[in-house]
Design a protein around this motif. Structure first.
Motif, short mmCIF file in Angstrom:
data_model
loop_
_atom_site.label_atom_id
_atom_site.label_comp_id
_atom_site.label_asym_id
_atom_site.label_seq_id
_atom_site.Cartn_x
_atom_site.Cartn_y
_atom_site.Cartn_z
N MET A 21 -11.53 1.36 16.05
CA MET A 21 -10.36 2.22 15.90
C MET A 21 -9.11 1.40 15.64
O MET A 21 -8.23 1.82 14.90
N GLU A 22 -9.03 0.23 16.25
CA GLU A 22 -7.87 -0.64 16.03
C GLU A 22 -7.78 -1.04 14.55
O GLU A 22 -6.70 -1.01 13.96
N GLU A 23 -8.90 -1.40 13.97
CA GLU A 23 -8.92 -1.77 12.55
C GLU A 23 -8.57 -0.56 11.68
O GLU A 23 -7.86 -0.70 10.68
N LEU A 24 -9.06 0.61 12.06
CA LEU A 24 -8.77 1.83 11.31
C LEU A 24 -7.27 2.12 11.34
O LEU A 24 -6.66 2.39 10.30
N GLU A 25 -6.66 2.02 12.50
CA GLU A 25 -5.23 2.27 12.62
C GLU A 25 -4.42 1.23 11.84
O GLU A 25 -3.42 1.58 11.21
N THR A 26 -4.85 -0.01 11.86
CA THR A 26 -4.17 -1.06 11.10
C THR A 26 -4.24 -0.75 9.61
O THR A 26 -3.24 -0.85 8.90
N TYR A 27 -5.40 -0.35 9.14
CA TYR A 27 -5.56 -0.03 7.72
C TYR A 27 -4.69 1.16 7.34
O TYR A 27 -4.03 1.14 6.30
N MET A 28 -4.66 2.18 8.18
CA MET A 28 -3.81 3.34 7.90
C MET A 28 -2.34 2.94 7.85
O MET A 28 -1.59 3.42 6.99
N ARG A 29 -1.92 2.08 8.75
CA ARG A 29 -0.53 1.62 8.78
C ARG A 29 -0.19 0.87 7.48
O ARG A 29 0.87 1.10 6.88
N ILE A 30 -1.09 0.01 7.04
CA ILE A 30 -0.89 -0.74 5.79
C ILE A 30 -0.78 0.24 4.62
O ILE A 30 0.09 0.10 3.75
N GLU A 31 -1.66 1.23 4.62
CA GLU A 31 -1.65 2.22 3.54
C GLU A 31 -0.36 3.03 3.55
O GLU A 31 0.27 3.24 2.51
N LEU A 32 0.05 3.51 4.72
CA LEU A 32 1.27 4.32 4.81
C LEU A 32 2.52 3.53 4.43
O LEU A 32 3.47 4.10 3.88
N ASN A 33 2.52 2.24 4.71
CA ASN A 33 3.65 1.40 4.34
C ASN A 33 3.55 0.90 2.91
O ASN A 33 4.44 0.19 2.43
N ASP A 34 2.45 1.25 2.23
CA ASP A 34 2.22 0.88 0.84
C ASP A 34 2.32 -0.63 0.63
O ASP A 34 2.83 -1.10 -0.39
N GLU A 35 1.83 -1.37 1.60
CA GLU A 35 1.96 -2.83 1.60
C GLU A 35 1.16 -3.52 0.50
O GLU A 35 1.47 -4.65 0.15
N LEU A 36 0.17 -2.87 -0.05
CA LEU A 36 -0.66 -3.51 -1.07
C LEU A 36 -0.16 -3.23 -2.49
O LEU A 36 -0.79 -3.62 -3.46
N THR A 37 0.98 -2.57 -2.58
CA THR A 37 1.59 -2.25 -3.87
C THR A 37 2.81 -3.13 -4.08
O THR A 37 3.49 -3.50 -3.13
N HIS A 38 3.08 -3.46 -5.33
CA HIS A 38 4.26 -4.27 -5.64
C HIS A 38 5.51 -3.55 -5.13
O HIS A 38 5.63 -2.32 -5.27
N PRO A 39 6.46 -4.28 -4.53
CA PRO A 39 7.64 -3.66 -3.93
C PRO A 39 8.42 -2.71 -4.85
O PRO A 39 8.98 -1.72 -4.39
N ARG A 40 8.47 -2.98 -6.13
CA ARG A 40 9.24 -2.12 -7.03
C ARG A 40 8.61 -0.75 -7.27
O ARG A 40 9.30 0.16 -7.72
#
Length: 79
Positions: A21-40
């Protein structure tokens, strides 16, 4: 809930490695913050949340699975 989440994102390699669940929540957080997308071209957290909720609603998951995942997304987005 982890298996249900994996059904939502079958083509994402990172999702296959989620085992807690910890990994799941971390992945969701990354997705919601759009961290894997270029900042622009990043979308806001609220836009990403809405996209996730739309995907959940349109999925073939059970109503219970949909509700659990949606609530977790909302909880993470609130922090």
């Amino acid at each position: 809930m982890i298996e249900a989440f994996k059904k939502l994102w079958p083509q994402r390699a990172a999702v296959e490695n989620i085992s807690s669940m910890e990994e799941l929540e971390t992945y969701m957080r990354i997705e919601l913050n759009d961290e894997l997308t270029h900042p622009r071209v990043r979308k806001s957290k609220s836009e990403k949340l809405q996209l996730a909720l739309d995907r959940i609603e349109q999925s073939d998951l059970s109503v219970e699975e949909k509700n659990e995942i949606a609530e977790l997304y909302k909880k993470i987005a609130a922090h």
